[in-house]
Design an enzyme around this catalytic site. Structure first.
Site, short mmCIF file in Angstrom:
data_model
loop_
_atom_site.label_atom_id
_atom_site.label_comp_id
_atom_site.label_asym_id
_atom_site.label_seq_id
_atom_site.Cartn_x
_atom_site.Cartn_y
_atom_site.Cartn_z
N TRP A 80 6.14 -3.32 1.62
CA TRP A 80 7.31 -3.08 2.48
C TRP A 80 7.14 -1.76 3.25
O TRP A 80 7.26 -1.71 4.48
CB TRP A 80 8.54 -3.04 1.56
CG TRP A 80 9.87 -2.97 2.20
CD1 TRP A 80 10.21 -3.35 3.46
CD2 TRP A 80 11.07 -2.53 1.55
NE1 TRP A 80 11.56 -3.15 3.65
CE2 TRP A 80 12.12 -2.66 2.50
CE3 TRP A 80 11.39 -2.04 0.28
CZ2 TRP A 80 13.44 -2.30 2.19
CZ3 TRP A 80 12.69 -1.70 -0.01
CH2 TRP A 80 13.70 -1.82 0.93
N HIS A 139 -3.77 1.54 -4.70
CA HIS A 139 -3.00 1.72 -5.94
C HIS A 139 -3.75 2.64 -6.90
O HIS A 139 -3.36 2.78 -8.07
CB HIS A 139 -2.76 0.38 -6.63
CG HIS A 139 -1.88 -0.55 -5.86
ND1 HIS A 139 -0.72 -0.14 -5.25
CD2 HIS A 139 -1.97 -1.89 -5.63
CE1 HIS A 139 -0.15 -1.19 -4.66
NE2 HIS A 139 -0.89 -2.24 -4.87
N TYR A 166 11.54 3.75 -3.62
CA TYR A 166 11.99 2.37 -3.30
C TYR A 166 13.51 2.34 -3.18
O TYR A 166 14.07 1.74 -2.25
CB TYR A 166 11.52 1.43 -4.42
CG TYR A 166 11.97 0.00 -4.29
CD1 TYR A 166 11.21 -0.92 -3.58
CD2 TYR A 166 13.16 -0.45 -4.90
CE1 TYR A 166 11.62 -2.25 -3.46
CE2 TYR A 166 13.57 -1.76 -4.79
CZ TYR A 166 12.80 -2.66 -4.07
OH TYR A 166 13.21 -3.97 -3.97
N SER A 214 13.29 -11.56 5.85
CA SER A 214 12.23 -11.68 6.84
C SER A 214 10.86 -11.41 6.22
O SER A 214 9.89 -12.14 6.49
CB SER A 214 12.56 -10.71 7.98
OG SER A 214 11.42 -10.32 8.65
N PHE A 254 5.41 -13.40 -4.39
CA PHE A 254 4.95 -12.00 -4.31
C PHE A 254 6.12 -11.12 -3.87
O PHE A 254 6.39 -10.06 -4.43
CB PHE A 254 3.79 -11.92 -3.30
CG PHE A 254 3.29 -10.53 -3.08
CD1 PHE A 254 2.56 -9.87 -4.05
CD2 PHE A 254 3.54 -9.88 -1.88
CE1 PHE A 254 2.10 -8.58 -3.85
CE2 PHE A 254 3.08 -8.59 -1.67
CZ PHE A 254 2.36 -7.94 -2.65
P1 A3P Z 1 10.49 -7.38 -6.96
O1 A3P Z 1 9.40 -8.06 -7.73
O2 A3P Z 1 11.38 -6.56 -7.85
O3 A3P Z 1 11.26 -8.31 -6.11
P2 A3P Z 1 4.51 -3.95 -3.88
O4 A3P Z 1 4.45 -4.37 -2.47
O5 A3P Z 1 4.25 -2.51 -4.10
O6 A3P Z 1 3.69 -4.84 -4.76
O7 A3P Z 1 6.03 -4.14 -4.36
C1 A3P Z 1 6.59 -5.42 -4.48
C2 A3P Z 1 8.09 -5.28 -4.70
O8 A3P Z 1 8.71 -4.87 -3.48
C3 A3P Z 1 8.72 -6.60 -5.10
O9 A3P Z 1 9.80 -6.30 -5.98
C4 A3P Z 1 9.19 -7.10 -3.74
O10 A3P Z 1 10.16 -8.11 -3.78
C5 A3P Z 1 9.73 -5.81 -3.17
N1 A3P Z 1 9.95 -5.91 -1.72
C6 A3P Z 1 9.09 -6.30 -0.76
N2 A3P Z 1 9.69 -6.33 0.45
C7 A3P Z 1 10.97 -5.96 0.24
C8 A3P Z 1 12.11 -5.81 1.11
N3 A3P Z 1 12.02 -6.07 2.40
N4 A3P Z 1 13.27 -5.40 0.55
C9 A3P Z 1 13.35 -5.14 -0.77
N5 A3P Z 1 12.32 -5.26 -1.63
C10 A3P Z 1 11.14 -5.68 -1.13
#
Ligand code: A3P
Length: 332
Positions: free
Chosen positions: A74, A141, A228, A266, A295
């Site tokens: 994100w 990471h 976050y 989105s 994901f």
């Molecule tokens: P969840 O599994 O709690 O939903 P990374 O990209 O570092 O792997 O992190 C993934 C996490 O970020 C996931 O959390 C994912 O759903 C969340 N995420 C990705 N896009 C998002 C958005 N637009 N708004 C909120 N959370 C988002």
């Protein structure tokens, strides 16, 4: 001039940990310890660890670093778009290619070999080194100590920009558990996964070493530390902060459009970021329907409440307090 250790070493895991991880990830010799960070990484990391350490860094680079599942995809989408003057057409290309995870090869070469072979010519380190345009936008990471030496020099002589995303470890753990099940075929109960997360033997290794390694550099002018939870609560402010950090101007109207692009709905439906092209290439289209996993999964603060027992939650709280004491960092 102070320089950090310019080498990494590999150590076999002790028998008990190795057997546990091999069983969980259904693979023999699945992980290796990478030092000095005590990072637990797929054994294939040996193929690229030295190349990463020696990767030449450019002042114009922008690195998005994080422990997995902190909203890094994100944040990367936000940062890439700001850095590319909101090029939504360009953002239709797969994020894994336009701003690659430098260690991607070690993570997917075994479980997603066809996608890897077709999409990445050579390794993910080669992709970063030779095949993406400058300024480069790169993700990782990896913990501080095993990132490219040029990026983490104590004298800051190469001032590439580093953005770090952090998240409440309870939500991170829940999210990581689901991700590992979806992409790495983890077979373990949530409690078993919590145990390895808490004792630092889960994938990527000790959590606090990772977070605090970047937190301690948060005031360096080339470092931006993002949570976050702050992105969830007030994305426009974080966009403004990131734009200022990248020396870019964004208008209110542009911020409104970017917030729409970055909304959970989105992002979840955007194949350039939701990993579905990779998963479907390996597992077929029906896999996502069968597993019901995604994901980009839930996107909430506090989902841990739906997964953790009171006792486990207390253990996480005690563990976090112990490591956070005196650091000035907190998560709500
Ligand atoms: P969840 O599994 O709690 O939903 P990374 O990209 O570092 O792997 O992190 C993934 C996490 O970020 C996931 O959390 C994912 O759903 C969340 N995420 C990705 N896009 C998002 C958005 N637009 N708004 C909120 N959370 C988002």
């Amino acid at each position: 001039m102070k320089t950090k250790t310019a080498s990494i070493t590999y150590k076999e895991l002790d028998k008990e940990t190795a057997e546990k991880l091999d069983k969980m990830f259904q693979k023999k010799n699945s992980m290796i310890e990478v030092n000095p960070s005590k990072a637990i990484l797929p054994t294939a990391f040996r193929l690229i660890g030295e190349d990463i350490l020696k990767l030449p860094i450019h002042e114009s680079d922008v690195w998005l670093c994080s422990y997995p599942r902190t909203g890094s995809t994100w944040a990367q989408e936000m940062v890439w778009l700001i850095g590319h003057d909101l090029d939504y057409e360009g953002a239709k290309a797969l994020q894994q290619i336009r701003c690659p995870l430098v260690e991607l090869t070690s993570i997917i070469i075994d479980n997603h070999p066809n996608w890897h072979e077709e999409s990445i010519k050579g390794t993910s380190v080669d992709l970063v080194r030779y095949n993406i345009p400058h300024p480069r936008y790169v993700r990782s990471h990896l913990p501080w100590d095993i990132l490219p030496s040029d990026l983490t020099r104590e004298d800051n002589s190469v001032k590439a920009k580093i953005i770090y995303t952090a998240r409440n470890p309870k939500d991170m753990c829940v999210s990581f558990y689901h991700y590992c099940t979806l992409v790495h075929y983890l077979k373990a109960t949530f409690e078993e996964f919590c145990e390895i997360f808490l004792n630092g033997t889960g994938p990527f290794g000790p959590v606090w070493n990772h977070i605090l390694g970047f937190w301690s550099r948060r005031d360096d002018p080339n470092v931006l530390f993002i949570k976050y939870e702050d992105m969830k609560r007030d994305l426009p402010s974080i966009i403004r902060k990131a734009a200022a950090f990248l020396d870019k101007q964004v208008t209110d109207e542009q911020i409104g459009k970017l917030c729409e692009h970055l909304s959970f709905k989105s992002m979840k439906n955007n194949p350039a970021v939701n990993l579905e092209p990779i998963i479907e290439k390996t597992n077929g289209k029906s896999y996502l329907e069968q597993t019901k996993l995604r994901f980009i999964r839930k996107g909430e603060i506090g989902d841990w409440k739906n997964h953790m027992s009171e006792e486990m939650s207390q253990r996480f709280d005690d563990w976090s307090s112990k490591h956070l004491e005196g650091t000035g960092l907190n998560f709500d």
